[in-house]
Design an enzyme around this catalytic site. Structure first.
Site, mmCIF file in Angstrom:
data_model
loop_
_atom_site.group_PDB
_atom_site.id
_atom_site.type_symbol
_atom_site.label_atom_id
_atom_site.label_comp_id
_atom_site.label_asym_id
_atom_site.label_seq_id
_atom_site.Cartn_x
_atom_site.Cartn_y
_atom_site.Cartn_z
ATOM 1 N NE ARG A 228 -3.504 -35.729 -15.929
ATOM 2 C CZ ARG A 228 -4.247 -34.685 -15.610
ATOM 3 N NH1 ARG A 228 -4.747 -34.575 -14.398
ATOM 4 N NH2 ARG A 228 -4.485 -33.740 -16.496
ATOM 5 C CG HIS B 158 -10.814 -30.539 -12.837
ATOM 6 N ND1 HIS B 158 -10.814 -31.913 -12.939
ATOM 7 C CD2 HIS B 158 -10.018 -30.100 -13.830
ATOM 8 C CE1 HIS B 158 -10.054 -32.278 -13.951
ATOM 9 N NE2 HIS B 158 -9.549 -31.189 -14.519
ATOM 10 C CG ASN C 112 -5.503 -21.640 -17.544
ATOM 11 O OD1 ASN C 112 -4.485 -22.017 -16.968
ATOM 12 N ND2 ASN C 112 -6.481 -22.453 -17.871
ATOM 13 C CG PHE D 200 -12.826 -39.673 -24.127
ATOM 14 C CD1 PHE D 200 -13.080 -40.900 -23.549
ATOM 15 C CD2 PHE D 200 -12.015 -38.789 -23.442
ATOM 16 C CE1 PHE D 200 -12.556 -41.241 -22.312
ATOM 17 C CE2 PHE D 200 -11.471 -39.109 -22.207
ATOM 18 C CZ PHE D 200 -11.742 -40.340 -21.640
ATOM 19 C CG LEU E 71 -16.888 -37.191 -17.077
ATOM 20 C CD1 LEU E 71 -17.842 -38.215 -17.670
ATOM 21 C CD2 LEU E 71 -16.001 -37.837 -16.029
ATOM 22 C CD GLU F 116 -12.134 -25.075 -15.448
ATOM 23 O OE1 GLU F 116 -12.133 -25.518 -16.620
ATOM 24 O OE2 GLU F 116 -11.334 -25.448 -14.594
ATOM 25 N NE ARG G 219 -6.731 -23.986 -13.878
ATOM 26 C CZ ARG G 219 -6.299 -25.043 -14.540
ATOM 27 N NH1 ARG G 219 -5.693 -24.909 -15.687
ATOM 28 N NH2 ARG G 219 -6.482 -26.240 -14.049
HETATM 29 P P1 AMP Z 1 -11.391 -30.892 -22.060
HETATM 30 O O1 AMP Z 1 -10.135 -31.372 -21.391
HETATM 31 O O2 AMP Z 1 -12.484 -30.533 -21.125
HETATM 32 O O3 AMP Z 1 -11.133 -29.842 -23.115
HETATM 33 O O4 AMP Z 1 -11.952 -32.165 -22.883
HETATM 34 C C1 AMP Z 1 -11.231 -32.761 -23.898
HETATM 35 C C2 AMP Z 1 -11.813 -34.155 -24.191
HETATM 36 O O5 AMP Z 1 -13.188 -34.031 -24.594
HETATM 37 C C3 AMP Z 1 -11.078 -34.855 -25.327
HETATM 38 O O6 AMP Z 1 -10.707 -36.152 -24.943
HETATM 39 C C4 AMP Z 1 -12.111 -34.935 -26.409
HETATM 40 O O7 AMP Z 1 -12.018 -36.109 -27.137
HETATM 41 C C5 AMP Z 1 -13.424 -34.930 -25.653
HETATM 42 N N1 AMP Z 1 -14.490 -34.481 -26.549
HETATM 43 C C6 AMP Z 1 -14.679 -33.261 -27.058
HETATM 44 N N2 AMP Z 1 -15.744 -33.263 -27.899
HETATM 45 C C7 AMP Z 1 -16.228 -34.530 -27.910
HETATM 46 C C8 AMP Z 1 -17.317 -35.211 -28.573
HETATM 47 N N3 AMP Z 1 -18.112 -34.557 -29.408
HETATM 48 N N4 AMP Z 1 -17.491 -36.511 -28.316
HETATM 49 C C9 AMP Z 1 -16.683 -37.191 -27.490
HETATM 50 N N5 AMP Z 1 -15.643 -36.618 -26.842
HETATM 51 C C10 AMP Z 1 -15.426 -35.319 -27.039
#
Ligand code: AMP
Length: 401
Positions: free
Chosen positions: A241, A180, A7, A285, A209, A385, A91
């Protein structure tokens, strides 16, 4: 057969080596800051110690060379020679209308991906560099391109057309593509398995998400709509975004702030989303959830606005499919935050959703998080993925061989 999954980003490269028969992860890693000072390789053979190497990487070819060296290293390697890597799965972000499924990479396919560069100027060129580098270093190893857009190519015209002059679709292929796709496909199929029902009989909504976020509607095994559009900027509010906005806002902000279109677009991509909405509190988050729990106004407005947008899309897709059997949460936030799942599901009473709190608190495995009485089921399915790319690659190489 071992499959190397690549990737490739503009300055980073993630990889996994997967045994396609047992589906076991053999090793994984990441090259960061390619072409920038301070590049490093993180290499993690499964069950062994992580190896971190600070080493200059001028370009992606050099990065892939280092990855291949790590995989075949006498001490820390996991294969004796490159001949033990049967195929490479890449990817590729944008396949336009050309690629409705994964494909074995030939010179013609490389040209086809290049033709889609316009549609994903940040991503496709980086993917192509990764393909060229592997071609140079492993010329006899078959390669497969797995496209983020492919799963969504089943959308009907009514879902992928915008209310714009039709000539822009004809001339430039301006339409909804969605992204995605590998994750939406993997999670929706897995959901059918977990529910013990036929994929072709289900109406599913998948909420991916993460830092990037999108929702898709999967009816009878086919994607019929998704929230991202021509680019990954449309739809949900994301890490940085904006997601959906009134297009007139672009001109409005440009005038008020004396910005060019390019500057406003950079703002919508990099300074908006939950980062912008929270007044630069965070794009993560975890921080925003903490702020919410501490009663911080910025945290509360951001989490509520984010959740509201997801709820709105779920409602739209339940309507588009004339019903929904199950809603699936996946990706960083969807998988790891019982809090956000609860916040969203609390607003889905009209679909007969009742969460099972104990199940919702769990992590790490495929879960049904609603009570047996819940009319619409809700699931948490960790996305994978890389495994999906390895599966596609294995299937195509086997077919071709
Ligand atoms: P990704 O792009 O799928 O890697 O997701 C990243 C997002 O997941 C980031 O904004 C992180 O803050 C959120 N994230 C990961 N672990 C947690 C958690 N335990 N609680 C809340 N948000 C999370």
């Amino acid at each position: 057969m071992n499959i190397l999954v690549i990737n490739c980003g503009s300055s980073s490269l993630k990889f996994q080596l997967i045994d396609a028969v047992t589906e076991e992860l053999i090793a994984k890693g990441l090259c960061e800051r390619i072409g920038i000072e301070g590049s490093n390789l993180v290499y993690q053979p499964t069950g062994k110690e992580k190896v971190e190497t600070q080493t200059p990487m001028e370009d992606h070819t050099q990065a892939i060379r280092l990855v291949l060296n790590a995989l075949t290293d006498e001490k820390t390697g996991v294969v004796k020679s490159l001949s033990e890597i049967g195929a490479v799965g890449h990817r590729v972000v944008h396949g336009g209308e050309k690629f409705a499924s994964s494909t074995v990479i030939t010179d013609e396919v490389i040209q086809g991906i290049t033709d889609c560069n316009d549609l994903a100027p940040l991503h496709n060129p980086a993917n192509l560099i990764g393909i060229a580098a592997c071609k140079e270093l492993m010329p006899d190893t078959p390669m497969v391109g797995v496209f983020d857009t492919a799963f969504h190519q089943t959308m009907p015209k009514e879902a992928y057309l915008y209310g714009l002059p039709y000539e822009y679709y004809d001339k430039y292929k301006v339409r909804r593509y969605g992204f995605h796709g590998t994750s939406h496909s993997y999670v929706s199929k897995r959901a059918a398995e977990v529910l013990g029902q036929k994929y072709e009989d289900l109406k599913l909504i998948v909420c991916h998400l993460g830092n990037g976020a999108s929702v898709s509607a999967v009816k009878n095994g086919k994607c019929i709509d998704t929230s991202m559009g021509l680019t990954p900027l449309e739809g949900l509010i994301m890490g940085t975004r904006s997601g959906d906005i009134d297009p007139a806002i672009i001109e409005f902000i440009a005038h008020k702030e004396g910005k060019s279109i390019d500057e406003v677009m950079a703002l919508l991509n990099k300074k908006s989303g939950v980062l912008g909405l929270s007044g630069d509190l965070s794009s993560d988050f975890r921080d925003l959830q903490k702020a919410y729990e501490n009663g911080d106004e910025a945290g509360i407005r951001t989490m509520e606005t984010f959740a509201y947008r997801v709820v709105k899309y779920i409602g739209a897709y339940a309507a588009a499919m004339n019903g929904v059997d199950a809603i699936c949460f996946t990706a960083g936030l969807g998988e790891n935050s019982p809090f956000i799942r609860d916040m969203i599901c609390n607003r889905l009473g009209y679909l007969g959703v009742t969460l099972e709190e104990e199940q919702n608190a769990k992590r790490g495995e495929d879960l049904i998080i609603t009570t047996p009485q819940s009319t619409t089921k809700v699931l948490m399915i960790p996305t994978n993925e890389e495994l999906a790319i390895a599966r596609e690659t294995f299937a195509l190489v086997n077919q071709a061989g």
